[in-house]
Scaffold this active site. Structure first.
Site, PDB file in Angstrom:
ATOM      1  NE  ARG A  85      -2.889   0.423   3.390  1.00 25.10           N
ATOM      2  CZ  ARG A  85      -2.195   0.762   4.485  1.00 25.10           C
ATOM      3  NH1 ARG A  85      -1.517   1.899   4.512  1.00 25.10           N
ATOM      4  NH2 ARG A  85      -2.177  -0.026   5.534  1.00 25.10           N
ATOM      5  CE1 TYR A 137     -17.325   9.086 -17.713  1.00 26.97           C
ATOM      6  CE2 TYR A 137     -15.869   9.465 -15.857  1.00 26.97           C
ATOM      7  CZ  TYR A 137     -16.759   8.657 -16.536  1.00 26.97           C
ATOM      8  OH  TYR A 137     -17.082   7.438 -16.035  1.00 26.97           O
ATOM      9  CE  LYS A 236     -12.026   5.884 -20.554  1.00 29.44           C
ATOM     10  NZ  LYS A 236     -11.938   6.100 -19.139  1.00 29.44           N
TER      11      LYS A 236
HETATM   12  C1  LIG Z   1     -12.305  12.149 -19.591  1.00 34.94           C
HETATM   13  C2  LIG Z   1     -12.363  11.057 -18.549  1.00 34.94           C
HETATM   14  N1  LIG Z   1     -11.754  11.267 -17.365  1.00 34.94           N
HETATM   15  C3  LIG Z   1     -11.752  10.335 -16.404  1.00 34.94           C
HETATM   16  C4  LIG Z   1     -12.390   9.128 -16.577  1.00 34.94           C
HETATM   17  C5  LIG Z   1     -12.384   8.150 -15.453  1.00 34.94           C
HETATM   18  O1  LIG Z   1     -11.522   7.083 -15.695  1.00 34.94           O
HETATM   19  P1  LIG Z   1     -11.733   5.616 -15.094  1.00 34.94           P
HETATM   20  O2  LIG Z   1     -12.874   4.993 -15.809  1.00 34.94           O
HETATM   21  O3  LIG Z   1     -10.429   4.952 -15.329  1.00 34.94           O
HETATM   22  O4  LIG Z   1     -12.053   5.782 -13.650  1.00 34.94           O
HETATM   23  C6  LIG Z   1     -13.046   8.871 -17.798  1.00 34.94           C
HETATM   24  C7  LIG Z   1     -13.760   7.612 -18.071  1.00 34.94           C
HETATM   25  O5  LIG Z   1     -14.069   6.803 -17.286  1.00 34.94           O
HETATM   26  C8  LIG Z   1     -13.031   9.872 -18.794  1.00 34.94           C
HETATM   27  O6  LIG Z   1     -13.655   9.705 -19.942  1.00 34.94           O
HETATM   28  N1  LIG Z   2     -21.144   3.089 -15.725  1.00 38.10           N
HETATM   29  C1  LIG Z   2     -19.948   3.884 -15.764  1.00 38.10           C
HETATM   30  C2  LIG Z   2     -19.779   4.476 -17.106  1.00 38.10           C
HETATM   31  C3  LIG Z   2     -18.326   4.659 -17.421  1.00 38.10           C
HETATM   32  S1  LIG Z   2     -18.028   5.721 -18.801  1.00 38.10           S
HETATM   33  C4  LIG Z   2     -16.346   5.403 -19.187  1.00 38.10           C
HETATM   34  C5  LIG Z   2     -15.667   6.436 -19.999  1.00 38.10           C
HETATM   35  N2  LIG Z   2     -15.200   7.517 -19.233  1.00 38.10           N
HETATM   36  C6  LIG Z   2     -16.428   6.975 -21.164  1.00 38.10           C
HETATM   37  O1  LIG Z   2     -16.523   8.212 -21.323  1.00 38.10           O
HETATM   38  O2  LIG Z   2     -16.898   6.182 -21.970  1.00 38.10           O
HETATM   39  C7  LIG Z   2     -20.069   4.975 -14.715  1.00 38.10           C
HETATM   40  O3  LIG Z   2     -21.146   5.130 -14.143  1.00 38.10           O
HETATM   41  O4  LIG Z   2     -19.089   5.643 -14.415  1.00 38.10           O
END
Ligand SMILES: Cc1ncc(COP(=O)(O)O)c(C=O)c1O
Ligand SMILES: N[C@@H](CCSC[C@H](N)C(=O)O)C(=O)O
Length: 443
Positions: A85, A137, A236
Site C-alpha cells: 500500500r 465526463y 484508456k
Molecule cells: C475524460 C475522462 N476522465 C476520467 C475518466 C475516469 O476514468 P476511469 O474509468 O479509469 O475511472 C473517464 C472515463 O471513465 C473519462 O472519460
Molecule cells: N457506468 C460507468 C460508465 C463509465 S463511462 C467510461 C468512460 N469515461 C467513457 O466516457 O466512456 C459509470 O457510471 O461511471
C-alpha cells in the site's frame, strides 16, 4: 516582474527543453531520457519504450512484485519498501517511467481515473471553490456533485471554452480550476494556457488541474502549458487494450506530490503490482497505437462530414476551435462525435454496427460506438444535460486500430440499415434530421 520573452528566446528555450544538459534533469527514473549525458533528449516515441531496471537477472520487462510485505534487514525497519500500500517496486518503476513521459517531477499510479480525481480533490477543504466546465465526463460531474452535496465544496460549472467566463468566476476562495480538453463528449476545446495564466494571476493558490485522458501525453502535455496537476484515466490510451483500470497523476511541485502520495498511502488506492506491470507494457506502444487510431479517426470524421452529418472532431477544419486546439496539441486524438438530430435514428445506427462494439470507454485498440447520454454520461440527469446543451442523439465514436476500410464499411452498413443514408450505385445520400438530403459521390 521579469521582462517578456522575445520569440527568439522562447524558441531557444523550447529547443533546450528537449536537451538533457545535466545528463538527467528529470526525476529518478528507471532510465535516463538519453543514456548519453549531455545528449539530446530522446523523442517521446523512444522514451515510451526505453526503460531499464536493476533486476538481478537483467529481466527486460519489469518483474511483478506480487508481494504485500517486504522483509526488513533490521528491527527498526526502514528499507525502501515495507508494504505494498505504501510502495511497491513494480508500481515505482511505472511511476518513474510515467513522470518522464509526462515531463513531470512526480507521477503517482492509482486504481482508476476516478481514483486519481478522488486523490486530487482531497486537496480541497470545506468552503473551497472549484471552477470547472459545463461539458465534463459524467463520472467527474458525479464526484464533484458528491463533494458539493457532502463535503461543503462549492462547485461552479461555467463554459470553460470562454476564458472570460472562467476569469469572472475566480475568487480568493478558488482552490481548483478543473479542465478537460477536448471535452467528453462534445469535443470542445479549452484554452489551458490562458486559463492557467489568468487563474494564477487572480489567485496564486488556485491549482489548475487538467484531465488529459482524451489526448494522452503523446499529444498534449498540460504541465508544459501551465497546469499544476495533470491526471489521466490509464484505462484508456495509456494501457490501450481495455484489460485494466488505472489512473495516473503527475505534477512538478514536490510538496503537492507528497500530499497526494500521503492520501494514496492512507486510503490504499495505489495501483496493484499486476496492473502496474500491464500499464507499463501497454504504454510502450502508445505512439504507434495513437498514430494509427488518429489517422483512422481523421478518415472517418471526413467520411461522415462529406455525407452531411454534423461532426465534432478537432482534426476537421470545420471545428470552430481548430486553431486553438492545434496551438496546444500535437494531434487530434481518436474520439469524435456526430449528430443525427433523431434519437431513435441514432439508436438504430449504434445497434446496427457490428465491428464497432457498443461500449463505454475509449483509447482501446478496438473501435467503439456509444450514445453518451444513455451510457457514459447517463449519471448527469436529463435536466442538466439539457441545460448544458448535450444533444440526446449524439453518437460517440472511439476509433481503434482496425483497417480503416473495414471500419468505414461497417459504419456505412449501419447508416444504411438504420435509414440514416440512402445508398445508390452512384451516390450516398445523408438524411439530415430536418428531412433534407445532402449527397456526395459514392465512397
Ligand atoms: C475524460 C475522462 N476522465 C476520467 C475518466 C475516469 O476514468 P476511469 O474509468 O479509469 O475511472 C473517464 C472515463 O471513465 C473519462 O472519460
Ligand atoms: N457506468 C460507468 C460508465 C463509465 S463511462 C467510461 C468512460 N469515461 C467513457 O466516457 O466512456 C459509470 O457510471 O461511471
Amino acid at each position: 516582474m521579469a521582462a517578456p520573452q522575445t520569440p527568439a528566446q522562447a524558441s531557444k528555450k523550447a529547443l533546450l527543453s528537449r536537451v538533457d544538459l545535466d545528463g538527467h534533469a528529470l526525476p529518478p527514473s528507471p532510465a535516463p531520457s538519453s543514456p548519453h549525458p549531455g545528449a539530446r533528449r530522446y523523442a517521446l516515441a523512444t522514451e515510451l519504450v526505453y526503460t531499464d531496471s536493476k533486476d538481478q537477472y537483467g529481466a527486460s520487462s519489469i518483474p511483478i512484485y506480487q508481494s504485500a510485505t517486504f522483509k526488513q534487514t533490521s528491527s527498526s525497519g526502514g528499507n525502501e519498501y515495507d508494504y505494498t500500500r505504501s510502495g511497491n517496486p513494480t508500481r515505482t518503476h511505472l511511476e518513474r517511467h510515467m513522470a518522464k513521459i509526462m515531463n513531470a517531477n512526480r507521477a503517482l499510479a492509482v486504481g482508476s481515473g476516478m481514483g486519481a480525481l478522488d486523490v486530487i480533490t482531497r486537496l480541497l477543504k470545506p468552503g473551497d471553490e472549484v471552477i470547472t466546465g459545463d461539458d465534463l465526463y459524467g463520472g467527474t460531474n458525479r464526484l464533484l456533485t458528491y463533494l458539493k452535496n457532502n463535503q461543503g465544496v462549492i462547485v461552479h460549472h461555467v463554459d470553460s471554452t470562454n476564458v472570460d467566463r472562467v476569469k469572472e468566476a475566480i475568487t480568493d476562495k478558488t482552490a481548483m480550476v478543473l479542465l478537460e480538453t477536448p471535452t467528453n463528449p462534445l469535443i470542445k476545446i479549452v484554452d489551458i494556457v490562458s486559463i492557467a495564466r489568468i487563474s494564477h494571476e487572480a489567485n496564486s493558490k488556485a491549482l489548475v488541474v487538467v484531465d488529459n485522458t482524451m489526448l494522452s501525453p503523446m499529444l498534449l502535455n498540460p504541465l508544459d502549458l501551465g497546469a499544476d496537476i495533470v491526471y489521466e484515466s490509464g484505462t484508456k490510451y495509456l494501457s490501450g487494450h481495455h484489460d485494466i483500470m488505472a489512473g495516473i497523476i503527475a505534477c512538478n511541485n514536490p510538496e503537492l506530490g507528497d500530499k497526494m502520495y500521503f492520501t494514496i498511502n492512507s486510503t490504499g488506492c495505489g495501483l496493484s503490482p499486476n496492473d502496474s506491470f500491464l500499464l507499463m507494457r501497454g504504454v510502450k506502444t502508445l505512439a504507434i497505437r495513437m498514430e494509427r487510431q488518429q489517422s483512422n479517426a481523421q478518415r472517418i470524421a471526413e467520411y461522415l462530414e462529406e455525407h452531411g452529418f454534423k461532426v465534432r472532431y478537432p482534426g476537421l477544419k470545420s471545428h470552430p476551435q481548430y486553431d486553438l486546439h492545434w496551438s496546444m496539441a500535437r494531434g487530434a486524438g481518436a474520439v469524435l462525435s456526430f449528430e443525427t438530430q433523431d434519437v431513435a435514428l441514432s439508436e438504430r445506427i449504434v445497434e446496427a454496427a457490428r465491428l464497432w462494439g457498443i461500449s463505454v470507454s475509449f483509447g482501446c485498440v478496438n473501435s467503439l460506438i456509444s450514445m453518451p447520454c444513455r451510457m457514459s454520461h447517463a449519471s448527469i440527469d436529463a435536466k442538466t444535460r439539457q441545460e448544458r446543451q448535450m444533444p440526446e442523439d449524439i453518437i460517440r465514436l472511439c476509433v481503434g486500430i482496425e483497417d480503416v476500410e473495414d471500419l468505414i464499411d461497417d459504419l456505412r452498413n449501419a447508416l444504411i440499415q438504420a435509414g440514416a443514408i440512402t445508398f445508390t450505385i452512384d451516390d450516398i445520400h445523408a438524411k439530415n434530421v430536418d428531412g433534407e438530403e445532402s449527397s456526395s459521390s459514392a465512397a
